[in-house]
Design a protein around this motif. Structure first.
Motif, PDB file in Angstrom:
ATOM      1  N   MET A   1       0.839  -1.171   0.000  1.00  0.00           N
ATOM      2  CA  MET A   1       0.000   0.000   0.000  1.00  0.00           C
ATOM      3  C   MET A   1       0.890   1.241   0.000  1.00  0.00           C
ATOM      4  O   MET A   1       1.024   1.940   0.978  1.00  0.00           O
ATOM      5  N   GLU A   2       1.478   1.491  -1.119  1.00  0.00           N
ATOM      6  CA  GLU A   2       2.462   2.551  -1.219  1.00  0.00           C
ATOM      7  C   GLU A   2       1.817   3.939  -1.249  1.00  0.00           C
ATOM      8  O   GLU A   2       2.254   4.839  -0.557  1.00  0.00           O
ATOM      9  N   GLY A   3       0.770   4.138  -2.060  1.00  0.00           N
ATOM     10  CA  GLY A   3       0.213   5.464  -2.278  1.00  0.00           C
ATOM     11  C   GLY A   3      -0.712   5.935  -1.168  1.00  0.00           C
ATOM     12  O   GLY A   3      -1.086   7.088  -1.124  1.00  0.00           O
ATOM     13  N   LEU A   4      -1.102   5.078  -0.230  1.00  0.00           N
ATOM     14  CA  LEU A   4      -2.046   5.449   0.818  1.00  0.00           C
ATOM     15  C   LEU A   4      -1.307   5.926   2.061  1.00  0.00           C
ATOM     16  O   LEU A   4      -0.404   5.271   2.562  1.00  0.00           O
ATOM     17  N   ASP A   5      -1.744   7.071   2.561  1.00  0.00           N
ATOM     18  CA  ASP A   5      -1.181   7.632   3.772  1.00  0.00           C
ATOM     19  C   ASP A   5      -2.243   7.527   4.863  1.00  0.00           C
ATOM     20  O   ASP A   5      -3.406   7.862   4.638  1.00  0.00           O
ATOM     21  N   ILE A   6      -1.884   7.078   6.034  1.00  0.00           N
ATOM     22  CA  ILE A   6      -2.838   6.878   7.123  1.00  0.00           C
ATOM     23  C   ILE A   6      -3.476   8.204   7.528  1.00  0.00           C
ATOM     24  O   ILE A   6      -4.677   8.272   7.800  1.00  0.00           O
ATOM     25  N   ASN A   7      -2.723   9.277   7.526  1.00  0.00           N
ATOM     26  CA  ASN A   7      -3.262  10.590   7.890  1.00  0.00           C
ATOM     27  C   ASN A   7      -4.330  11.034   6.897  1.00  0.00           C
ATOM     28  O   ASN A   7      -5.356  11.579   7.289  1.00  0.00           O
ATOM     29  N   SER A   8      -4.103  10.819   5.615  1.00  0.00           N
ATOM     30  CA  SER A   8      -5.088  11.227   4.612  1.00  0.00           C
ATOM     31  C   SER A   8      -6.357  10.386   4.738  1.00  0.00           C
ATOM     32  O   SER A   8      -7.465  10.891   4.543  1.00  0.00           O
ATOM     33  N   LEU A   9      -6.213   9.119   5.075  1.00  0.00           N
ATOM     34  CA  LEU A   9      -7.399   8.273   5.272  1.00  0.00           C
ATOM     35  C   LEU A   9      -8.212   8.751   6.468  1.00  0.00           C
ATOM     36  O   LEU A   9      -9.443   8.790   6.423  1.00  0.00           O
ATOM     37  N   GLU A  10      -7.528   9.132   7.553  1.00  0.00           N
ATOM     38  CA  GLU A  10      -8.235   9.637   8.735  1.00  0.00           C
ATOM     39  C   GLU A  10      -8.939  10.954   8.424  1.00  0.00           C
ATOM     40  O   GLU A  10     -10.078  11.181   8.854  1.00  0.00           O
ATOM     41  N   GLU A  11      -8.276  11.809   7.663  1.00  0.00           N
ATOM     42  CA  GLU A  11      -8.888  13.081   7.293  1.00  0.00           C
ATOM     43  C   GLU A  11     -10.142  12.859   6.461  1.00  0.00           C
ATOM     44  O   GLU A  11     -11.169  13.506   6.656  1.00  0.00           O
ATOM     45  N   GLU A  12     -10.074  11.938   5.523  1.00  0.00           N
ATOM     46  CA  GLU A  12     -11.234  11.639   4.693  1.00  0.00           C
ATOM     47  C   GLU A  12     -12.362  11.060   5.522  1.00  0.00           C
ATOM     48  O   GLU A  12     -13.532  11.354   5.299  1.00  0.00           O
ATOM     49  N   ALA A  13     -12.041  10.234   6.502  1.00  0.00           N
ATOM     50  CA  ALA A  13     -13.061   9.663   7.382  1.00  0.00           C
ATOM     51  C   ALA A  13     -13.740  10.774   8.184  1.00  0.00           C
ATOM     52  O   ALA A  13     -14.969  10.776   8.349  1.00  0.00           O
TER      53      ALA A  13
END
Length: 153
Positions: A1-13
């Motif tokens: 999962m190279e392109g996914l950033d945990i911070n960006s996923l949390e922000e989207e959530a």
């Protein structure tokens, strides 16, 4: 999962949660306003209940706009109509079957094409039959000419 950033996923959530909350609030507000609009309107009926009578009297007082609309319509009738603006072609009535012709035109085009195809096929068959009879006639003529040549020699 190279392109996914945990911070960006949390922000989207978090953004999704906020949108859902806004939608819920909006739906609740619409329910409240809908409940307020559910008061009955008495147009040709006078209610016997005192609270309903008061509501109907308030609504009856608001119907002064009809007279203004009638006055506006009468003023419009007073203005002269210029004949140049009226298109006479639009005044002529259409034939009764104009819509039927419009709806069936595509089917008729297809039928016309199939009819032409069938006629061409029939012509080809007749030409083949005539060609065979022509070949038979030529063959019989050759036989006759050969017989006559044999008799002459």
């Amino acid at each position: 999962m190279e392109g996914l950033d945990i911070n960006s996923l949390e922000e989207e959530a978090l953004k999704r949660k906020k949108r859902l909350e806004n939608l819920k609030r909006k739906a609740e507000n619409e329910k409240d306003t809908h409940k307020d609009n559910l008061k009955p309107k008495f147009r040709s009926y006078k209610p016997l209940d005192k609270t309903l009578k008061e509501d109907s009297q308030e609504e009856n007082g608001k119907d002064t706009g009809i007279e203004e609309q009638i006055q506006d319509q009468l003023e419009l009738l007073k203005t002269p109509i210029t004949i140049d603006e009226i298109d006479i072609t639009n005044l002529a009535p259409r034939k009764q079957d104009w819509d039927l012709k419009r709806d069936i035109s595509k089917k008729l085009e297809k039928l016309e094409w199939l009819t032409q195809k069938a006629i061409a096929e029939l012509i080809r068959e007749r030409l083949k039959m005539n060609q065979e009879s022509i070949f038979e006639a030529v063959a019989t003529a050759e036989l006759q000419s050969e017989k006559s040549d044999l008799k002459q020699s």
